[in-house]
Enzyme design. Structure first.
Site, PDB file in Angstrom:
ATOM      1  N   HIS A 467       0.851  -1.269   0.047  1.00 30.26           N
ATOM      2  CA  HIS A 467       0.068  -0.044   0.047  1.00 30.26           C
ATOM      3  C   HIS A 467       0.723   1.376  -0.006  1.00 30.26           C
ATOM      4  O   HIS A 467       0.702   2.077  -0.986  1.00 30.26           O
ATOM      5  CB  HIS A 467      -0.971   0.001   1.171  1.00 30.26           C
ATOM      6  CG  HIS A 467      -1.821   1.249   1.235  1.00 30.26           C
ATOM      7  ND1 HIS A 467      -3.153   1.212   1.309  1.00 30.26           N
ATOM      8  CD2 HIS A 467      -1.550   2.398   1.763  1.00 30.26           C
ATOM      9  CE1 HIS A 467      -3.605   2.185   1.484  1.00 30.26           C
ATOM     10  NE2 HIS A 467      -2.691   3.166   1.882  1.00 30.26           N
ATOM     11  N   GLU A 468       1.907   1.414   0.779  1.00 31.23           N
ATOM     12  CA  GLU A 468       2.604   2.600   1.044  1.00 31.23           C
ATOM     13  C   GLU A 468       3.637   2.638   0.020  1.00 31.23           C
ATOM     14  O   GLU A 468       3.800   3.708  -0.691  1.00 31.23           O
ATOM     15  CB  GLU A 468       3.501   2.402   2.364  1.00 31.23           C
ATOM     16  CG  GLU A 468       2.476   2.463   3.611  1.00 31.23           C
ATOM     17  CD  GLU A 468       1.511   3.473   3.624  1.00 31.23           C
ATOM     18  OE1 GLU A 468       1.646   4.582   3.001  1.00 31.23           O
ATOM     19  OE2 GLU A 468       0.541   3.320   4.264  1.00 31.23           O
ATOM     20  N   HIS A 471       1.801   4.391  -3.002  1.00 30.96           N
ATOM     21  CA  HIS A 471       1.817   5.899  -2.838  1.00 30.96           C
ATOM     22  C   HIS A 471       3.024   6.374  -3.315  1.00 30.96           C
ATOM     23  O   HIS A 471       3.264   7.423  -3.965  1.00 30.96           O
ATOM     24  CB  HIS A 471       1.574   6.354  -1.501  1.00 30.96           C
ATOM     25  CG  HIS A 471       0.243   6.128  -0.844  1.00 30.96           C
ATOM     26  ND1 HIS A 471      -0.941   6.937  -1.415  1.00 30.96           N
ATOM     27  CD2 HIS A 471      -0.292   5.712   0.431  1.00 30.96           C
ATOM     28  CE1 HIS A 471      -1.818   6.708  -0.532  1.00 30.96           C
ATOM     29  NE2 HIS A 471      -1.641   5.995   0.378  1.00 30.96           N
ATOM     30  N   HIS A 474       3.310   6.603  -7.146  1.00 32.79           N
ATOM     31  CA  HIS A 474       2.551   7.694  -7.464  1.00 32.79           C
ATOM     32  C   HIS A 474       3.331   9.035  -7.435  1.00 32.79           C
ATOM     33  O   HIS A 474       3.420   9.787  -8.441  1.00 32.79           O
ATOM     34  CB  HIS A 474       1.209   7.886  -6.637  1.00 32.79           C
ATOM     35  CG  HIS A 474       0.277   8.633  -7.249  1.00 32.79           C
ATOM     36  ND1 HIS A 474      -0.906   9.002  -6.420  1.00 32.79           N
ATOM     37  CD2 HIS A 474       0.092   9.287  -8.579  1.00 32.79           C
ATOM     38  CE1 HIS A 474      -1.779  10.034  -7.045  1.00 32.79           C
ATOM     39  NE2 HIS A 474      -1.163   9.851  -8.205  1.00 32.79           N
TER      40      HIS A 474
END
Length: 680
Positions: A467-468, A471, A474
């Site tokens: 998940h991290e 980010h 991105h």
């Protein structure tokens, strides 16, 4: 007289940040100097004669606070991961001044007139793409932050912003300090009945780190320790004691967040009304995908209606399984784990030996290599803030010009008492994805290594890492020329799409085989164990969903439904709302809301925006169907996701970006279907 960068490492942007040189005493002089430099540049920007152009107005505005942003990001980060009394004092001394300056920008009449003047030029009328969007959103943003208020209104907005900065910092500090003041040391191994070996090893290592006499096992309220106790410990009295301490954090006299939370809500509400909005939700959501508090609430209520019947059945089944007449809050995770083991013959602990941290990370890097044509390489000898922190560089191989550096990041995965809880990603330097690389970081509080084994993770912790890192991608794969529109600088109900979609690969056999290997034998997860894990994936999915919906709805209610100057008991208000989303009776003094840092530890944060997690989960469940159809390692689908989502930042409306990837609007039922909650 200006200070040299050699004397103060915070003064100049350095891609390889000298974390080994930064001291608490650097903070105040650096920020004072950077504030003055930025004010001087602002004066030059607003007073220079001649025609307004994109270059001399908008581009300079985009880069106006770059050095100040960089220094404050570093200070804010260090205060979160290696806090000391001196660093905390320095941060608290500068943050209000910096907040006041940032808040003053849209209230600066000369700057506002400069942007307005530019917007009326021929060049401005002919802008296209991200430059046109930047001008339009800047005008909207200035208006939304008070540019058209009278002098008294502008003054009050500035005062509110400074006070919000102070109060939200204090809120987060109270949660950290309150969390750290609790520990339980056990010397009798018989009291550990039910705890798996991994949890015992972690508690023993924690005791050893504190120099406690052998044999000792030390438990805290940090996530890996707390969750192990709640899930596995047979001793109900101990579970209750730990649970109550966790839920009463930040209510003690010294760390009491109750008046602070009320003050934050009042300040946010006053700010919204001053700016002409019904409430804080309408203010902050206007520029997000939901656009208004009503729409965000309708979205959550609709999911609630579709989930409730499954929620009630899950809870009835768990109560029957437990054999008790009533379940208490400290029973839920314990009996749920027992029920899952009985239903699916699956024990999450059986996965740990197959999920060593280093293997998981290297496998994740291979996943993104296959999808996006990038490689991630560890680099040693780089200054870091803690010996366990690692540093990596990201190279892009997808361009005809050959491999080149697009970004780098730090990874800090283990809990410490001087580090806040949770997991997060943050930016340090925003490049352009072309000549200038990006720099970021990811942090977590994962299971640390034991005395006789490396860090062995739960599957949930593996999802957290993916998940991290989503980010981080991105941020690091952004190719937007304007800093303010690059990477994760997008609407908060869109920002979780790149992170949440990454979690899907942790369930796929092809991806798991890249990293899920037994730490001693190298064997992959046995087919039978994987099947059990996947069969159990949606166990109590309705409870998990209702928990998030409850948080989202209580967040909106606190920001929309509390009248100004109300004497309403906020803890009871939150408790009464959350009761309908909880599998056991909440006590009258239930106080979880005053440790909810997502909502109250920054001036905006997820305040009135916690719904964003579910909103983006709908997007990610739907978007992943494209990978499932094209192949989970499809370079074609990966390239499309990278081009249409990861590289675009906020250069286009997020709804348009999503449509350009999927070819349609999101399917609202995708999440319910993935969670096994779709009623046909």
């Amino acid at each position: 007289m200006t200070t040299t960068a050699a004397a103060n490492p915070l003064l100049q942007i350095q891609f390889q940040i000298p974390f080994d040189q930064i001291r608490a005493e650097n903070v105040e002089p650096a920020i004072e100097e950077l504030l003055q430099d930025t004010r001087d540049e602002l004066n030059r920007l607003t007073s220079e004669p001649g025609e307004r152009t994109f270059a001399n107005t908008m581009q300079r505005l985009d880069r106006l606070t770059e050095r100040l942003d960089y220094a404050m990001q570093i200070v804010r980060h260090l205060e979160a991961v290696v806090t000391t009394p001196e660093l905390r004092a320095a941060y608290n001394a500068v943050q209000p001044k910096v907040s006041e300056f940032y808040s003053s920008l849209p209230l600066n009449e000369a700057l506002w007139q400069g942007v307005l003047t530019y917007s009326q030029t021929e060049e401005a009328r002919n802008l296209t793409g991200v430059r046109k969007r930047f001008l339009e959103k800047t005008l909207d943003n200035f208006r939304r932050h008070g540019a058209e208020l009278n002098p008294q209104g502008k003054k009050r907005i500035a005062e509110i912003d400074v006070e919000l900065a102070k109060q939200t910092i204090r809120f987060g500090e109270n949660v950290l300090d309150s969390t750290n003041q609790y520990e339980w040391v056990i010397a009798d191994e018989r009291q550990l009945a039910g705890l798996p070996h991994s949890a015992r090893a972690m508690a023993r290592a924690s005791a050893a780190a504190k120099g406690l006499a052998e044999p000792s096992w030390r438990f805290t309220l940090q996530a890996p320790s707390y969750l192990a106790v709640m899930t596995y410990l047979d001793d109900e009295g101990m579970r209750r004691k730990v649970y109550e301490a966790f839920m009463h954090r930040a209510t003690e006299l010294k760390h009491d967040n109750r008046p602070i939370m009320r003050n934050i809500l009042e300040l946010r509400g006053e700010k919204a009304r001053l700016l002409g909005y019904r409430d804080f939700a309408d203010l902050v959501l206007e520029d997000r995908m939901a656009h208004a508090g009503d729409r965000a609430r309708q979205f959550l209520e609709d999911l609630k209606r579709k989930t409730e019947v499954h929620f009630q059945k899950e809870n009835t089944d768990l109560l029957a399984f437990s054999g008790k007449s009533e379940l208490q809050l400290w029973d839920i995770a314990y009996y749920a784990e027992k029920q899952r083991a009985a239903l699916y013959d699956f024990d999450e602990e059986a996965l740990r030996p197959y999920l060593p941290l280093e293997s998981v990370i290297q496998g994740m890097f291979e996943v993104v290599h296959r999808l996006y044509g990038i490689s991630v390489v560890e680099k040693t000898g780089v200054p870091v803030w803690d010996p366990h922190v690692k540093y990596y560089e990201i190279y892009d191989h997808s361009r005809p010009t050959g491999s080149h550096l697009v970004g780098a990041f730090y990874a800090d995965w283990f809990p410490r008492e001087n580090k806040r809880g949770g997991a997060w990603m943050d930016t340090l330097i925003i490049g352009d994805g072309q000549a200038d690389p990006h720099l970021g970081l990811i942090c977590g509080n994962l299971t640390p290594p034991g005395q006789d084994a490396p860090s062995l993770l739960t599957h949930r912790e593996v999802q957290t890492i993916f998940h991290e890192f989503g980010h981080l991608l991105h941020h690091c794969l952004s190719r937007v020329e304007l800093r303010g529109f690059a990477g994760v600088n997008v609407a908060w109900d869109f920002v979780e799409l790149p992170s949440q979609i990454m979690e899907n690969w942790t369930w796929e056999r092809e991806a798991l085989d890249l990293f899920a290997r037994h730490y001693q034998t190298g064997a992959p997860i046995p087919a039978e164990l994987l099947e059990k894990m996947r069969n159990a994936r949606n166990f109590r999915a309705a409870n998990a969903q209702m928990r998030q919906l409850g948080f989202g709805l209580v967040d909106l209610a606190l920001h929309r439904d509390i009248p100004p100057d109300s004497n309403i008991d906020l803890l009871r208000f939150a408790r009464d709302m959350l009761q309908q989303f909880t599998a056991a009776r909440l006590p009258d003094d239930y106080a979880m809301i005053v440790s909810f840092t997502h909502l109250f530890a920054s001036p905006v944060g997820y305040g009135a925006g916690y719904y964003s997690y579910k909103w983006a989960e709908v997007l990610d469940a739907d978007a992943f169907t494209r990978f499932q159809k094209g192949g989970i390692f499809s370079r074609e689908v990966g390239a499309r996701f990278r081009d249409r989502i990861l590289s675009r930042g906020d250069s286009e409306d997020p709804a348009e970006l999503y449509r350009s990837f999927m070819g349609r609007d999101p399917d609202p039922n995708a999440l319910l279907e993935r969670s096994g909650l779709l009623t046909h």
